[in-house]
Design a protein around this motif. Structure first.
Motif, PDB file in Angstrom:
ATOM      1  N   TRP A  25       0.839  -1.188   0.000  1.00 52.40           N
ATOM      2  CA  TRP A  25       0.000   0.000   0.000  1.00 52.40           C
ATOM      3  C   TRP A  25       0.882   1.249   0.000  1.00 52.40           C
ATOM      4  O   TRP A  25       1.849   1.327   0.753  1.00 52.40           O
ATOM      5  N   ARG A  58      -3.809   4.374  -0.731  1.00 53.86           N
ATOM      6  CA  ARG A  58      -4.707   4.838   0.320  1.00 53.86           C
ATOM      7  C   ARG A  58      -4.357   6.276   0.666  1.00 53.86           C
ATOM      8  O   ARG A  58      -3.216   6.712   0.483  1.00 53.86           O
ATOM      9  N   GLU A  59      -5.301   6.993   1.208  1.00 50.18           N
ATOM     10  CA  GLU A  59      -5.008   8.343   1.673  1.00 50.18           C
ATOM     11  C   GLU A  59      -4.032   8.262   2.854  1.00 50.18           C
ATOM     12  O   GLU A  59      -4.071   7.323   3.649  1.00 50.18           O
ATOM     13  N   ARG A  82      -3.986   9.842   5.496  1.00 46.92           N
ATOM     14  CA  ARG A  82      -4.710   9.821   6.767  1.00 46.92           C
ATOM     15  C   ARG A  82      -5.081   8.394   7.161  1.00 46.92           C
ATOM     16  O   ARG A  82      -4.997   8.027   8.336  1.00 46.92           O
ATOM     17  N   GLU A  83      -5.480   7.589   6.183  1.00 39.88           N
ATOM     18  CA  GLU A  83      -5.823   6.193   6.467  1.00 39.88           C
ATOM     19  C   GLU A  83      -4.606   5.423   6.970  1.00 39.88           C
ATOM     20  O   GLU A  83      -4.700   4.624   7.911  1.00 39.88           O
ATOM     21  N   GLU A 112      -3.806   6.255  10.542  1.00 36.98           N
ATOM     22  CA  GLU A 112      -4.691   5.592  11.499  1.00 36.98           C
ATOM     23  C   GLU A 112      -4.391   4.092  11.589  1.00 36.98           C
ATOM     24  O   GLU A 112      -4.653   3.456  12.599  1.00 36.98           O
ATOM     25  N   TRP A 113      -3.833   3.547  10.523  1.00 42.15           N
ATOM     26  CA  TRP A 113      -3.607   2.103  10.438  1.00 42.15           C
ATOM     27  C   TRP A 113      -2.397   1.662  11.247  1.00 42.15           C
ATOM     28  O   TRP A 113      -2.433   0.667  11.959  1.00 42.15           O
TER      29      TRP A 113
END
Length: 250
Positions: free
Chosen positions: A28, A55-56, A58-59, A62-63
């Motif tokens: 990713w 993915r953004e 931000r994602e 958070e991940w």
């Protein structure tokens, strides 16, 4: 529990794609990242037929917990080697063996830094006790900058017994202790050597210390009484590297 681990950071993911591509299930990348390092990762992923998604950022934030640099991979679980692998590891080596033992290092940042230094110094394996020790995780891999994918991490049940077996195979065990009379620079590290580093504060455990052939210290000229274990490991390992350099005629 998921059957996949999350590895992040350019160096750690690149090392996996180069050395163990079959372990990588999915790559990713943060949307918009198109620099040369990412292009290199894309080429490696294409060669290994690893799916790539975006993915953004931000994602990704958070991940994972940590600085992911816009690069995250889902991979099969980490491999920690068993004690039986030591004989095979030693047989594969060329020249005098050099092993690193970390006795009770529980901070994953320190373990990652020690793995990175050990790989750079040509260490054949890093040995840790199964209990009361950090083990491979995403933080260790990130700090190790790819070294965790290259150098074997061997977890043993009984560290003292392992040291005894290594001594029987002709390796000399050198432990580090602040009260030792000899400095690390006084020892001959050119032969088959096991370097033992203790945990910060506590140092080596009693049984570990008793199985050392030599004890050595680092000279401390300032007011600080000790170094971070990963820094001390680097000093000691590269003294062995210095001593093992081929001698050139003057």
């Amino acid at each position: 529990m998921s059957q996949w681990e999350t590895i992040y950071g350019v160096h750690a993911v690149e090392a996996l794609l180069r050395h163990h591509p079959k372990r990588v299930k999915q790559l990713w990348l943060a949307q918009g990242r198109q620099d040369p390092r990412v292009q290199e990762l894309l080429q490696l992923a294409e060669q290994a037929r690893v799916p790539v998604g975006q993915r953004e950022r931000r994602e990704l934030d958070e991940w994972v917990e940590g600085v992911h640099q816009g690069v995250v991979a889902e991979v099969s679980p980490s491999q920690v080697w068993g004690e039986n692998a030591l004989e095979e590891i030693l047989a594969r080596g060329t020249g005098p063996a050099l092993l690193l033992v970390l006795d009770g290092v529980t901070d994953p940042h320190n373990l990652g830094a020690c793995l990175r230094t050990a790989e750079a110094a040509g260490v054949q394996a890093v040995i840790v006790p199964k209990d009361k020790s950090a083990t491979l995780n995403a933080t260790v891999r990130k700090v190790a900058c790819g070294a965790a994918e290259v150098i074997p991490l061997v977890a043993v049940t009984n560290l003292a017994r392992t040291l005894e077996k290594l001594q029987q195979q002709g390796l000399w065990v050198v432990g580090t202790a602040g009260e030792a009379s000899q400095e690390i620079y006084d020892l001959d590290l050119r032969g088959p050597t096991v370097l033992v580093m203790g945990a910060e504060g506590r140092g080596m455990r009693r049984l570990t210390r008793e199985h050392c052939d030599y004890l050595a210290r680092l000279p401390m000229a300032g007011s600080v009484s000790s170094l971070n274990v990963s820094v001390a490991t680097g000093v000691c390992l590269f003294e062995a590297v210095r001593q093992r350099r081929p001698q050139t005629a003057s």
